[in-house]
Scaffold this active site. Structure first.
Site, PDB file in Angstrom:
ATOM      1  N   PRO A 355     -31.648  18.352  39.284  1.00 42.79           N
ATOM      2  CA  PRO A 355     -30.715  18.443  40.417  1.00 42.79           C
ATOM      3  C   PRO A 355     -29.562  17.470  40.208  1.00 42.79           C
ATOM      4  O   PRO A 355     -29.775  16.277  40.009  1.00 42.79           O
ATOM      5  CB  PRO A 355     -31.578  18.055  41.627  1.00 42.79           C
ATOM      6  CG  PRO A 355     -32.725  17.282  41.055  1.00 42.79           C
ATOM      7  CD  PRO A 355     -32.961  17.820  39.681  1.00 42.79           C
ATOM      8  N   GLN A 409     -34.100  19.925  46.352  1.00 40.77           N
ATOM      9  CA  GLN A 409     -34.407  18.495  46.425  1.00 40.77           C
ATOM     10  C   GLN A 409     -33.896  17.934  47.742  1.00 40.77           C
ATOM     11  O   GLN A 409     -32.747  18.174  48.126  1.00 40.77           O
ATOM     12  CB  GLN A 409     -33.776  17.729  45.261  1.00 40.77           C
ATOM     13  CG  GLN A 409     -34.207  16.263  45.221  1.00 40.77           C
ATOM     14  CD  GLN A 409     -33.563  15.479  44.091  1.00 40.77           C
ATOM     15  OE1 GLN A 409     -32.373  15.198  44.128  1.00 40.77           O
ATOM     16  NE2 GLN A 409     -34.356  15.113  43.087  1.00 40.77           N
ATOM     17  N   CYS A 440     -32.880   7.940  44.029  1.00 38.17           N
ATOM     18  CA  CYS A 440     -31.415   7.901  44.123  1.00 38.17           C
ATOM     19  C   CYS A 440     -30.936   6.456  44.246  1.00 38.17           C
ATOM     20  O   CYS A 440     -31.378   5.721  45.131  1.00 38.17           O
ATOM     21  CB  CYS A 440     -30.938   8.724  45.316  1.00 38.17           C
ATOM     22  SG  CYS A 440     -29.138   8.719  45.525  1.00 38.17           S
ATOM     23  N   HIS A 509     -37.639   8.983  35.895  1.00 34.60           N
ATOM     24  CA  HIS A 509     -36.397   8.629  35.201  1.00 34.60           C
ATOM     25  C   HIS A 509     -36.590   7.230  34.622  1.00 34.60           C
ATOM     26  O   HIS A 509     -36.888   6.284  35.357  1.00 34.60           O
ATOM     27  CB  HIS A 509     -35.222   8.650  36.176  1.00 34.60           C
ATOM     28  CG  HIS A 509     -33.898   8.408  35.529  1.00 34.60           C
ATOM     29  ND1 HIS A 509     -32.706   8.518  36.211  1.00 34.60           N
ATOM     30  CD2 HIS A 509     -33.562   8.068  34.259  1.00 34.60           C
ATOM     31  CE1 HIS A 509     -31.703   8.242  35.388  1.00 34.60           C
ATOM     32  NE2 HIS A 509     -32.204   7.963  34.201  1.00 34.60           N
ATOM     33  N   ALA A 567     -30.500  16.285  32.437  1.00 33.53           N
ATOM     34  CA  ALA A 567     -29.503  16.029  33.481  1.00 33.53           C
ATOM     35  C   ALA A 567     -28.104  15.939  32.877  1.00 33.53           C
ATOM     36  O   ALA A 567     -27.429  16.944  32.706  1.00 33.53           O
ATOM     37  CB  ALA A 567     -29.873  14.750  34.235  1.00 33.53           C
TER      38      ALA A 567
END
Length: 702
Positions: A355, A409, A440, A509, A567
């Site tokens: 996303p 998401q 995030c 991540h 990504a």
């Protein structure tokens, strides 16, 4: 070397700027003054060691000058400096317009000839509009034709669909329309291939705060997460030693510390939200009850009917100890599913497009699907905005029919908002999985206690996943970073329990929140977490995958990984999915890259519209994407392959003029590329990219 000439297609200023010299230039010295070795004499291996791209010497060139205007049409395309931006803001601050004045000016603008009524534009008949003289748009067809911009070269993007173009006279490709096709009464052509349109009835219920969430309410009550956020005063929070996300407590040595961490109430002001939404009224969870989901009989979680056709369930809340014929049917459908009965999704060895905020829109995902992506996921949507019924936020959940494995998401701070959101999404949308963002790094998200701020509250993370997965049958996945602060990794201590929380998969991540996107991703730590995860939990790795070699290495180093999420690699070169499937380095030509941009423009016009507004929106998002694609270095120009995502590229000439133009990091050149697929930009057009993907935050900010 002969080059493909595009002088006839490009503006004169561009053709002059990219003309190659007869003799190749040598790289200039950048560190000789400091006593170091000039880059002119560095070997490709030494350049790679310094994270500099080893471009072949015959293609190198001096950095080009940066003109701020296009001499042909005096179009400003450079990025504004701080002084210019401040000068523009100054008069706005002095003469701040009221909402009434803004609304009046908007209505007057809509009445201008350029804003032709959509119904009139589609049917070409003024009588077709049911509002008549009360319509807020113009009905003057002749005046519209007089001021309408010239048509763009090419064919209408809706010609492939049954029926006429839904934009009629307003279409910027109106000259290619078929005149012998009658207009349909319903279902605009070109939109039939898109799913997850937001219901107006549901939006009105959300606006009036009349939407019922029986499944979420029942789950929160059983998990002990339902409570009044006003029960805890600020004095109580201070007395309990609670902290805000800006000073997250990372000590998890004792259970008491973990619980205290989980009950943090972040300090929030309306200014914290860029959309003007205040999350201070979101319900904070109380301490978790001792009973867990596994200790509760599945039949105790009863959902009832939420909203069917915009009508709330009249029987919700009624004593059902003595079921009737009506309630028995409803309760049988609403029993909580056993984990073995939940839908399953297998990510193993699938190519997963991450996303991506702003650029990961529906047209871009369609491009990636054509190039080989298996799994796609919509842009991150904020739970609070979805529960408020904001149409712009719900548009992020839109799905194309070609996305056969699609997820959305969401991002939120508290179990109640996230649980209500997943219930609403399952009811209103067609999705294969729901991903909860817990990584995030953006300040405006973290300051509300969402995103990577949840990494400092493991009990809050558990409550969120448990409540969400217990409410819906759709698989729930989570995306995390290694930690909040760099050097204080904590996912390895939590991953063994994530499967029991109810998560189907977790994406890690390999960077901390503080690290943002700087420094290479820590894949060794990702491997460590994957090996500790239970077999029932799929682990996906994320970070710096930029070639099929990177993909293969991660799969070989850690067979426990289900797959790798791609990504930024897809932003720079979306054909990475083709490279992985075909196991080759694709030396793609500039013409093939231009064809991909043309596909994106066509998909964008079908999604946002082929009128002037749709063309402007498509151009804006195309330019946002071009701010990433310029980082790609063609395979044939490198001494060492494959390219790494953290390499800094020197200025270089391409093998033809278009390839040279595509390598430019100037916003002016991106606008010129957009003109090749979307026509000339209007006078005074300006663009500045939104994202700054390489930023290392200060330690005091996390």
């Amino acid at each position: 070397m002969e080059t493909e000439t595009l002088v006839d297609e490009l503006p004169v200023a561009t053709a002059t700027a990219v003309a190659q010299p007869e003799t190749p230039l040598q790289p200039t010295s950048s560190n000789a003054a400091d006593g170091g070795v000039s880059e002119e004499f560095l070997t490709p291996e030494e350049l790679v060691a310094k994270s500099k791209a080893p471009v072949k010497r015959e293609y190198l060139r001096p950095p080009p000058s940066r003109p701020s205007t296009n001499n042909n049409n005096n179009t400003t395309v450079g990025v504004e400096n701080d002084d210019a931006a401040e000068a523009k803001r100054a008069p706005l601050l002095k003469d701040k317009k009221s909402k009434r004045q803004i609304k009046r000016e908007r209505r007057e603008e809509q009445k201008s000839p350029l804003h032709l009524c959509p119904v009139v534009a589609k049917s070409r008949k003024v009588s077709a509009c049911s509002y008549g003289d009360k319509c807020r748009f113009s009905h003057d067809v002749e005046a519209f034709k007089a001021v309408k911009p010239a048509d763009i070269e090419g064919s209408c993007p809706f010609l492939d669909y049954e029926g006429p173009c839904p934009y009629g006279l307003a279409c910027r490709f109106a000259g290619t329309h078929r005149d012998n096709v009658s207009a349909p009464s319903e279902n605009l052509p070109g939109k039939s291939s898109e799913l997850n349109f937001f219901s107006k009835d549901t939006q009105k219920l959300l606006w009036k705060n009349k939407m019922k969430f029986p499944k979420a309410e029942a789950t929160l009550k059983l998990l002990g997460l339902k409570g009044n956020p006003k029960d805890k005063t600020l004095a109580d929070n201070v007395e309990n030693g609670q902290v805000t996300p800006k000073e997250p407590a990372t000590d998890t040595k004792t259970d008491s510390n973990v619980v205290a961490n989980d009950s943090v109430s972040p300090s929030i002001s309306p200014e914290d939200d860029v959309d003007g939404n205040n999350l201070a009224d979101d319900a904070r969870p109380l301490k978790k009850a001792k009973s867990s989901v596994s200790e509760i009989c599945p039949s105790q979680v009863s959902s009832g009917l939420s909203v069917q056709g915009g009508v709330p369930d009249d029987n919700f809340g009624v004593n059902k100890s003595e079921p009737t014929a009506d309630t028995m049917t409803d309760s049988d459908k609403s029993l909580k599913l056993h984990p073995r009965e939940k839908k399953l999704i297998d990510f193993r060895d699938k190519l997963y497009l991450a996303p991506l905020t702003t650029v990961g829109n529906l047209p871009f995902r369609r491009v990636c699907k054509v190039l080989g992506a298996d799994v796609t996921c919509g842009e991150m949507a904020m739970c609070t905005n979805l529960l408020q019924g904001q149409a712009a936020e719900w548009a992020l959940l839109r799905r194309h029919s070609s996305e056969n494995l699609f997820g959305v998401q969401i991002c939120g701070a508290f179990p109640d908002t996230i649980t209500k959101t997943v219930e609403l999404i399952e009811q209103e949308c067609s999705v294969d999985f729901i991903d909860i963002n817990m990584g995030c790094p953006i300040d405006v998200v973290v300051n509300k206690g969402a995103g990577s701020a949840l990494l400092t509250k493991p009990m809050r993370m558990k409550s969120v996943v448990e409540a969400a997965s217990s409410t819906v049958s759709t698989p729930v996945t989570i995306k995390v970073r290694t930690a909040y602060f760099e050097g204080k990794n904590r996912i390895d201590s939590l991953i063994a329990d994530m499967g029991s929380w109810g998560a189907t998969a977790v994406t890690i991540h390999g960077r901390s929140r503080q690290q943002r996107y700087s420094k290479p991703a820590d894949w060794d730590y990702v491997y460590q977490c994957a090996r500790k995860a239970p077999k029932s939990l799929q682990v996906l790795g994320n970070g710096d995958v930029f070639s099929y070699v990177d993909w293969n290495n991660h799969k070989i180093e850690c067979p426990e990984l289900s797959t790798c999420m791609i990504a930024r690699g897809a932003l720079v070169k979306p054909w990475i999915f083709t490279e992985i499937k075909e196991q080759r380095h694709w030396d793609i030509t500039s013409g093939e890259r231009l064809d991909i941009l043309k596909d994106y423009a066509r998909f964008g016009l079908q999604h946002w519209g082929s009128d002037s507004k749709g063309v402007d929106t498509t151009r804006h998002f195309l330019l946002e994407w071009l701010s990433y694609t310029c980082r790609y270095i063609p395979v044939g120009l490198l001494d060492i392959i494959p390219q790494k995502i953290n390499w800094r590229s020197p200025s270089y000439y391409g093998r033809d003029e278009l390839e040279t133009l595509m390598a430019s990091d100037s916003a002016a050149d991106w606008v010129r590329i957009s003109e090749l697929v979307l026509g000339k930009v209007p006078s005074g057009y300006s663009f500045a990219p939104k994202h700054k993907s390489n930023a290392y935050d200060r330690a005091e900010n996390g």
